[in-house]
Motif scaffolding. Structure first.
Motif, PDB file in Angstrom:
ATOM      1  N   THR A   1      11.290   6.518   3.593  1.00 44.44           N
ATOM      2  CA  THR A   1       9.885   6.225   3.293  1.00 44.44           C
ATOM      3  C   THR A   1       9.579   4.781   3.662  1.00 44.44           C
ATOM      4  N   TYR A   2       8.538   4.546   4.428  1.00 45.54           N
ATOM      5  CA  TYR A   2       8.197   3.182   4.818  1.00 45.54           C
ATOM      6  C   TYR A   2       7.268   2.540   3.778  1.00 45.54           C
ATOM      7  N   SER A   3       7.625   1.344   3.287  1.00 39.44           N
ATOM      8  CA  SER A   3       6.770   0.604   2.344  1.00 39.44           C
ATOM      9  C   SER A   3       5.908  -0.363   3.137  1.00 39.44           C
ATOM     10  N   ALA A   4       4.615  -0.143   3.124  1.00 36.91           N
ATOM     11  CA  ALA A   4       3.700  -1.003   3.897  1.00 36.91           C
ATOM     12  C   ALA A   4       3.278  -2.170   3.017  1.00 36.91           C
ATOM     13  N   ILE A   5       3.564  -3.387   3.477  1.00 32.85           N
ATOM     14  CA  ILE A   5       3.221  -4.573   2.679  1.00 32.85           C
ATOM     15  C   ILE A   5       2.416  -5.573   3.510  1.00 32.85           C
TER      16      ILE A   5
ATOM     17  N   ALA B   1       0.844  -1.194   0.000  1.00 32.50           N
ATOM     18  CA  ALA B   1       0.000   0.000   0.000  1.00 32.50           C
ATOM     19  C   ALA B   1       0.882   1.248   0.000  1.00 32.50           C
ATOM     20  N   CYS B   2       0.592   2.171  -0.939  1.00 32.80           N
ATOM     21  CA  CYS B   2       1.224   3.491  -0.945  1.00 32.80           C
ATOM     22  C   CYS B   2       0.273   4.410  -0.170  1.00 32.80           C
TER      23      CYS B   2
ATOM     24  N   GLY C   1      -1.271  -6.799  -6.232  1.00 24.78           N
ATOM     25  CA  GLY C   1      -0.397  -5.651  -6.472  1.00 24.78           C
ATOM     26  C   GLY C   1      -0.553  -4.550  -5.448  1.00 24.78           C
ATOM     27  N   ASN C   2      -0.076  -3.387  -5.873  1.00 25.81           N
ATOM     28  CA  ASN C   2      -0.040  -2.208  -5.014  1.00 25.81           C
ATOM     29  C   ASN C   2      -1.361  -1.438  -5.082  1.00 25.81           C
ATOM     30  N   VAL C   3      -1.760  -0.848  -3.974  1.00 25.67           N
ATOM     31  CA  VAL C   3      -2.924   0.045  -3.999  1.00 25.67           C
ATOM     32  C   VAL C   3      -2.536   1.372  -3.362  1.00 25.67           C
TER      33      VAL C   3
END
Ligand code: HPA
Length: 362
Positions: free
Chosen positions: A125-129, A110-111, A152-154
């Motif tokens: 920047t933290y990438s939330a997965i 998630a962005c 995928g990414n949302v």
């Protein structure tokens, strides 16, 4: 124990919680899918329920809308109620022409346009997965059910109504859809060392302006819910001989019985006889195995229980027992799956849900 937002006591909530945004949907889902349902929360009408699905304890609770809301509830579930897994089940707006209404998105990352991760004071920047083990199971289940899904990414946005077309830049970066909760959920899970996943159905499109009817939404939501519930059900299988105990429990039974009833030794001839017929391919092996278990024909329940306690319990591999208890605490359904006789396995006092052993006439 309760929190300002949750009146549940510790122990009222299962290790796995499914979270739709709408608390009334949580109520509907709990009443439709779960058995033995108990409501644990009504504070601010954010209803929460615990029940069983296929014998496994699961909770369903509303998350509310947006990151501040799911942030509060998921933080409390992870930190104050020992919840291990949270699966958000929600809806989203598609960012892509090939992500159609009613498709399912299994959210990998998630962005965000929110500053949720500022609290961690990270130098970047933290990438939330999402959690990979939950994601992998969701993909397996979606395949099994023949669902149209995307992984995928949302974008988890603070905004439902955007003042301008800023979404275009997220679309260019490959985001499949927009919703408002996953980033905070994934960040909370990471901070707590727990697991989270989001499953979304596409309820509208920001690129084609198609929309779903309530009935269509309901149908896909049902499919997504079933995927979530089935991920929540985890099984662990343990063999008995040389796994939970060292040695052979059938041999120990024979030794135990012969020590107390030495005259019964002549019955071993019957064992030898059936074993010889098995070797000569005249009889199946189970005849010899049944003959070998002859003490069970002469022992009552108390004697068999005593045998279990005196001869088998001291042979437990303690590290395996610890593993079994840990799995149980994590919400697994525990099976003992063994060729040993159920007649004595049933006196096992370990936290086991189901024993699948050899059935004898006793
Ligand atoms: N944004 C836009 N469309 C949506 C959303 C959202 O957060 N959720 C469901 N459809």
């Amino acid at each position: 124990m309760s929190t300002p937002h949750n009146q549940a006591n510790k122990g009222d909530i299962a290790k796995t919680v499914l979270m739709p945004g709408d608390p009334l949907r949580a109520k509907y889902l709990a009443e439709t899918y779960l058995e033995n349902v108990k409501q644990f929360n009504a504070t601010r009408s954010m209803f929460g329920y615990t029940g069983t699905y296929k014998g496994k304890e699961v909770s369903i609770m509303g998350s509310g809308m947006g990151m501040p809301s799911i942030g509060i509830y998921s933080y409390e579930l992870f930190h104050f109620y020992d919840v291990e897994n949270i699966i958000r089940i929600g809806s989203c707006g598609s960012f892509k022409e090939d992500v159609h209404l009613r498709d399912i998105i299994i959210v990998q990352g998630a962005c965000t346009d929110s500053n949720y991760a500022h609290q961690y004071e990270l130098p970047g920047t933290y990438s939330a997965i999402s959690d990979y083990s939950l994601l992998e199971k969701a993909v397996e289940k979606a395949k099994e059910k023949n669902l149209t899904y995307h992984v995928g990414n949302v974008l988890s946005s603070d905004l439902f109504y955007h003042a301008d077309n800023k979404a275009d830049k997220w679309i260019k970066m490959g985001c499949l859809a927009t919703e408002m909760e996953s980033y905070a959920l994934f960040a909370n899970a990471a901070y707590a060392g727990k697991k989270a996943l989001t499953l979304l159905t596409v309820s509208d499109s920001l690129v084609t302006s198609e929309e779903t009817t309530a009935e269509e939404r309901e149908k896909t939501f049902t499919a997504m819910m079933e995927v979530a519930l089935e991920i929540a059900t985890k099984f662990a299988f343990f063999d008995f001989d040389d796994t939970l105990i060292h040695g052979d429990s059938g041999g120990k039974l024979l030794k135990y019985y012969l020590k107390r009833h030495p005259l019964s030794v002549f019955r071993l001839l019957k064992v030898v006889y059936h074993y010889a017929l098995y070797l000569l391919k005249i009889e199946p092996l189970n005849k010899a195995k049944s003959a070998w278990l002859y003490p069970l024909d002469y022992m009552n329940d108390q004697e068999i229980e005593k045998f279990y306690q005196e001869e088998l319990e001291p042979c437990y591999y303690l590290n395996v027992i610890e593993e079994l208890k840990k799995k149980k605490a994590e919400g697994y359904i525990i099976y003992i799956c063994s060729a040993s006789a159920e007649a004595y396995l049933r006196f096992c006092k370990l936290p086991v849900d189901e024993i699948l052993g050899t059935k004898t006439l006793i």
